[in-house]
Design an enzyme around this catalytic site. Sequence first.
Site, mmCIF file in Angstrom:
data_model
loop_
_atom_site.group_PDB
_atom_site.id
_atom_site.type_symbol
_atom_site.label_atom_id
_atom_site.label_comp_id
_atom_site.label_asym_id
_atom_site.label_seq_id
_atom_site.Cartn_x
_atom_site.Cartn_y
_atom_site.Cartn_z
ATOM 1 N N HIS A 37 1.043 -1.325 0.037
ATOM 2 C CA HIS A 37 -0.051 -0.042 0.007
ATOM 3 C C HIS A 37 0.890 1.203 0.095
ATOM 4 C CE1 HIS A 37 -3.990 -1.699 1.501
ATOM 5 N NE2 HIS A 37 -3.445 -2.485 0.635
ATOM 6 N N TYR B 158 -8.927 5.648 7.284
ATOM 7 C CA TYR B 158 -9.180 5.925 9.033
ATOM 8 C C TYR B 158 -10.144 6.971 9.067
ATOM 9 C CZ TYR B 158 -4.901 3.544 10.193
ATOM 10 O OH TYR B 158 -3.784 2.463 10.390
ATOM 11 N N LYS C 135 1.252 -0.174 15.074
ATOM 12 C CA LYS C 135 2.540 -0.466 15.579
ATOM 13 C C LYS C 135 3.010 -1.500 16.497
ATOM 14 C CE LYS C 135 4.215 2.849 13.205
ATOM 15 N NZ LYS C 135 4.497 2.553 12.088
ATOM 16 N N PRO D 25 -3.750 0.442 18.806
ATOM 17 C CA PRO D 25 -3.613 0.063 17.311
ATOM 18 C C PRO D 25 -3.856 1.213 16.377
ATOM 19 C CG PRO D 25 -5.741 -0.865 18.250
ATOM 20 C CD PRO D 25 -5.180 -0.031 19.433
ATOM 21 N N TYR E 120 4.463 6.376 9.926
ATOM 22 C CA TYR E 120 3.451 5.443 9.707
ATOM 23 C C TYR E 120 4.289 4.195 9.095
ATOM 24 C CZ TYR E 120 -0.939 3.003 8.639
ATOM 25 O OH TYR E 120 -1.648 2.120 8.627
#
Length: 391
Positions: free
Chosen positions: A72, A200, A296, A292, A384
């Site tokens: 991704h 998200y 990570k 979460p 990220y």
Amino acid sequence: MRTQVGIVGAGPAGLLLSHLLHLAGIGSVIVESRSRAHVEARIRAGVLEQGTVDTLVESGLGERLAREGLVHRGIHLSFGGARHAIDFEQLTGHSVTIYGQHEVVKDLLDARTRAGADIVFEVEETSVYDLDSERPVIRYRKDGQDQEIVCDFIAGCDGYHGVCRPSIPPGVLRIFERTYTFAWLGILADAPATSDELVYANHERGFALYSMRSPELTRLYLQCRADEDIADWPDERIWDELHRRLETDAGWRVAEGPILQRGITPLRSVVVEPMRYGRLYLAGDAAHIVPPTGAKGLNLAVADVRVLAKALASFYRAGRTALLDAYSATCLERTWRVQRFSWWMTAMLHRFDASTEFDRQIQLAELSYVTSSRAAARSLAENYVGLPLSV
Ligand code: RFL
Ligand code: PHB
């Protein structure tokens, strides 16, 4: 029984440690309280940082990952009725890979089994002793018999509810903790992925996350109260909330399908310092928990284990203890940065009980900044995709 490194827990931390030690010519024995089938079927994390992928590939575990992992290049943030892309590739030159934690665990178990590893499943009453001596001991019961493993070192890879951390004498550890009043209700659905990247969502009804395990399997999460009973969430209610919170973009729909697994996970931030006592070294969730939202937990466990395997190799190869002595400080530096990022993502995306209209506007301003400033987007992206392993 006698071994060099006794490992408690066959989660990703314990299995990867055993695998890396084997590659360095160091022997280990793993004891695990659950069955192999249970460990392989446990659906948890799904996002691998580039550093995690590199670790798996370099240690010979990259074959199925390369075939089945989904690369991704970014994520979407959804708020205020619209979706905004954060393009990690463009911002950092790196991407992330979607590959379930249970697949990583399966690959590790296969490799360890092929190499003839000693993994004792379904042990009971695990305990650890003589941690401040040169011969720490693991005891457990298996098939009604008491067993003992005398080790040079013990790795506590037994997760947040394990026995290793609580075996450290009182007064040694400092515990830093934050609890949240909300949890994530997660489902795995037999439904095709309709977005090629994760979404998200900050929504006034609460956070939601659109993720996947393969093009045919979606993994979805909803913020709910920490004390909620999963029985109060029939399929219809789950899908209704997911549609409402996620489908802000005109034309995009979440596909429904049979729900294969469901569960509620409370959110927590925890760090213990130091991550070592005598010859016991804590790694992964045994030493720290992150909420979460930053994806990570698994990546942090892999980073700890890399540091520990290297330190143990230096000890056995050259008799050096410098890396072992630095283990806790090395891991904690990264842990705190990852805690900060996970907390920040959590704060930006969830609905908090005590939040006022002012707090809500600040969240929206933060999201609007992150999705419009290249500097702010880059900060999210570099965390990220994963901080360099040297941190
Ligand atoms: P694990 O995976 O918890 O493995 C610990 C292992 O130790 C065993 N064990 C014992 N064995 C022998 N004797 C004892 N007394 C023992 N006590 C425990 C356990 O059976 C288990 O096999 O820890 P590890 O290896 O450090 O790996 C860490 C990751 O699992 C964890 O950080 C992530 O999965 C966290 N996490 C998530 N992270 C994400 O990034 N995204 C997610 O979606 C996500 N979902 C989750 C999660 C953690 C969860 N837990 C721990 C409740 C969902 C759940 C349900
Ligand atoms: C998942 O796919 O399980 C997942 C993805 C991203 C997260 C947490 C979990 O932040």
